[in-house]
Every structure is written in C-alpha cells, then in structure tokens.
Design an enzyme around this catalytic site. Structure first.
Site, PDB file in Angstrom:
ATOM      1  N   GLN A 101      27.592  61.135  30.278  1.00  0.00           N
ATOM      2  CA  GLN A 101      28.333  62.204  29.602  1.00  0.00           C
ATOM      3  C   GLN A 101      29.798  61.795  29.472  1.00  0.00           C
ATOM      4  O   GLN A 101      30.577  62.458  28.810  1.00  0.00           O
ATOM      5  CB  GLN A 101      28.266  63.502  30.406  1.00  0.00           C
ATOM      6  N   ASP A 104      34.752  57.572  28.838  1.00  0.00           N
ATOM      7  CA  ASP A 104      35.864  56.723  29.305  1.00  0.00           C
ATOM      8  C   ASP A 104      35.607  55.223  29.296  1.00  0.00           C
ATOM      9  O   ASP A 104      36.431  54.459  29.790  1.00  0.00           O
ATOM     10  CB  ASP A 104      36.251  57.168  30.743  1.00  0.00           C
ATOM     11  N   HIS A 119      28.294  61.907  24.791  1.00  0.00           N
ATOM     12  CA  HIS A 119      29.445  62.715  24.336  1.00  0.00           C
ATOM     13  C   HIS A 119      30.506  61.878  23.632  1.00  0.00           C
ATOM     14  O   HIS A 119      31.654  62.299  23.515  1.00  0.00           O
ATOM     15  CB  HIS A 119      30.059  63.464  25.527  1.00  0.00           C
ATOM     16  N   CYS A 147      43.431  59.829   7.657  1.00  0.00           N
ATOM     17  CA  CYS A 147      42.374  58.903   7.254  1.00  0.00           C
ATOM     18  C   CYS A 147      42.843  58.088   6.036  1.00  0.00           C
ATOM     19  O   CYS A 147      43.339  58.668   5.060  1.00  0.00           O
ATOM     20  CB  CYS A 147      41.137  59.730   6.897  1.00  0.00           C
ATOM     21  N   ALA A 231      29.747  58.984  44.972  1.00  0.00           N
ATOM     22  CA  ALA A 231      28.919  58.017  44.232  1.00  0.00           C
ATOM     23  C   ALA A 231      29.289  56.584  44.616  1.00  0.00           C
ATOM     24  O   ALA A 231      28.425  55.715  44.757  1.00  0.00           O
ATOM     25  CB  ALA A 231      29.108  58.227  42.740  1.00  0.00           C
TER      26      ALA A 231
END
Ligand code: BV8
Ligand code: ZN
Length: 253
Positions: A101, A104, A119, A147, A231
C-alpha cells in the site's frame, strides 16, 4: 516474539507466499505512517482529507506542496531490515508476491521485484486531466506544474481516497492472495479498502494468516498468528528461522 515451530514449518513447506505491507514497514526508515500525527506546517491537516481529488481541486498548491514535502522525506529515507528480509523471502520462494500500500519506493530500492503497488508511487507524476506521465517537472515555476501535452495540472501518481486502484495490480493481488498458502500482513492497520480485504481473501482460500504489527488491528482476530513486534525485528528473524537454518543444515549435511 512468538515465532512458533508451526509457523516456521508452514513457511518452510509453502510454495505460494504473499505479503501485504503498509506504512508500518517504512516506519523504521523514518517515514511517518499515515496515522502518525502530522508534524510542522502539516500538523493541522488530516491526511485522509488531503489525499483526495476534491482537496486537490479545491487547493492544488496545498496538496502539491504536501506531496513535495513527503517526497523529500521518502527520498532521504533508506530501506530498513524489514524491506531487505522481504527481498530474501522473494528470492527463496518460486511464487512470492509482495503487495504494498506504500507509495515510497523503499521496497523497490531494497531490491524487491515481484512487487505490486496498489496505491501508486509518490515519485511519479501525471496530468490530472489527460493522465499523461511527466518525466520531470520544474519545482521553481508555477506549482503545481502544468502538463506539456494539454496544459492540465500535474498531480502525484498515487491513488487518492475515492479513486480506483490500478486494475492490473489489484487483479494480480487478488490472484496472489487466493493461491497463497501463507499470507503475511505486515505494518498495516488493515483499514483502507480494498487492500484490507486481501488478508481475509487469503484466509478464506485456506492460507495460514500471519499478522506482524506492534498494535492489535481489526485483522488480528482472524490471524492464525499475530506477532506483536516491529517488522524490522520479526521479518529478519523469520528469514533466519525459515531460510538460514535450512541453508546451514544443508551445508552441514
Ligand atoms: C476506492 C495513497 C472506489 C495516498 C492511500 C467511506 C467513505 C469514503 C470512502 C470509503 C468509505 N468506506 C470505504 C471507503 C473506501 C476508501 C477507504 O477504504 N476508506 C477507509 C478510510 C475506510 N478506499 C478508497 O477510497 C479506495 N478507493 O474505494 O475507490 C472506486 C472503485 C472503482 C472506481 C472508482 C472508485 C482508495 C484507497 C487508497 C487511498 N490512498 N494512499 C497517500 O498516501 O497520500 S491509502 C493510505 O492509507 C496510505 O497509503 C496507506 O496505504 C493507508 C494507511 O494504511 P497503512 O499503510 O496501514 O498505514 P497506517 O498508518 O494506517 O497504519 C500503520 C500500521 O503500522 C499501524 O497499524 C501501526 O501499528 C503499524 N506499525 C507502525 N510501526 C510499525 C508497525 N508495524 C510493524 N512494525 C513497525 N515498526
Ligand atoms: Zn495533460
């Protein structure tokens, strides 16, 4: 830490493994999670309010600046032990899918390649009107930049609330969850849909569900095992128990 022999056995025996990561995996790299209190000039803004097309249309400069600030934080960050352990797992299994998700690039920079970005990615920029990708842009001129193709406003190539996820990434993520024999949900509050449904789809399809999170989440009650630790601590230990021990036994044989 609570890594049981059964958990190790399940991972050793598995051929199809899938992992869902959230902001908690990047927290130890110094990247604030989505639910961390925002700091500094962003302290008064709710991320869920800013990460919407409505916010961008209402105040393009504010939203552009928020992502420019986060992009700087992300670019200054380094992958941590959790990211590298996931690369080890990817290289160990013939069928391994990392579903993130996170926007980065830290998984990619650590070396993950079987990677699905649900994402989007903050390092990419596209046109809000014609969706053309902008290879580069001038941060010194008018912001948001425009753009080159249609003159529309450029925006970060991330999925905002209320926007659909990239079709192929989501389809491949569902397929990986459905065929997984072990599914790990790591560093995610398991709130944001449809990503949060993936661990449950895996569980319903018969996968052994492991959650790695420092706090209890709405998923914890469904997990076969909730490893309540960071983690960056748990994943390297899993690699040691599941991969290294086998390697050293084979070398010793
Ligand atoms: C969609 C990119 C339909 C942008 C993100 C009601 C109203 C409105 C909408 C909805 C609604 N109900 C459901 C929805 C849909 C909505 C949604 O889910 N809302 C939630 C809030 C209920 N979803 C959507 O809008 C999605 N789109 O549904 O569109 C549609 C379909 C087809 C066609 C058109 C439209 C789009 C969702 C994507 C939004 N974009 N990110 C950006 O980042 O700026 S999501 C954003 O939140 C983050 O990217 C991240 O993915 C997510 C936060 O989740 P986490 O990653 O889990 O991060 P969080 O901070 O929450 O948690 C971190 C966890 O880590 C914590 O549990 C913590 O304990 C743990 N942790 C911390 N440190 C560690 C750790 N764990 C381990 N180790 C550590 N060291
Ligand atoms: Zn355009």
């Amino acid at each position: 830490m609570g890594i049981s022999d059964e958990l190790v056995e399940r991972l050793r025996a598995a051929e199809h493994v899938a992992v869902l990561t959230g902001a908690g995996v990047s927290a130890e790299s110094g990247v604030p999670t989505f639910r961390d209190a925002q700091t500094g000039l962003w302290a008064n803004y709710d991320p869920a309010e800013l990460a919407t097309p409505q916010a961008f249309l209402r105040n393009p400069r504010l939203v552009w600046d928020w992502y420019a600030y986060r992009r700087q934080t992300v670019e200054a960050a380094q992958p941590n032990e959790a990211h590298y352990a996931l690369v080890d797992l990817e290289q160990h299994y013939s069928d391994f899918t990392l579903i993130t998700q996170n926007i980065d690039s830290l998984h990619w920079r650590a070396g993950s390649r079987d990677l699905l970005e649900l994402h989007g990615n903050i390092s990419r920029v596209r046109c809000f009107e014609c969706a053309t990708y902008a290879p580069g842009w001038d941060e010194e001129g008018e912001l948001p930049p425009r753009c080159a193709r249609c003159g529309g406003l450029l925006r970060p190539d991330v999925v905002w609330f209320g926007e659909g996820l990239p079709d192929q990434a989501l389809r491949l993520a569902y397929e990986a969850a459905q065929r997984s024999q072990v599914f790990l949900s790591v560093g995610t509050s398991a709130i944001v849909q449809p990503a949060a449904s993936l661990p449950l789809i895996a569980r319903r399809s018969g996968a052994y569900l492991i959650e790695i999170n420092v706090e209890e989440t709405s998923l914890s009650v469904f997990a076969d095992c909730w490893l309540q630790d960071q983690a960056g601590t748990v994943l390297p230990e899993l690699v040691r128990r599941v991969i290294r021990d086998i390697q050293s036994r084979e070398e010793g044989a």
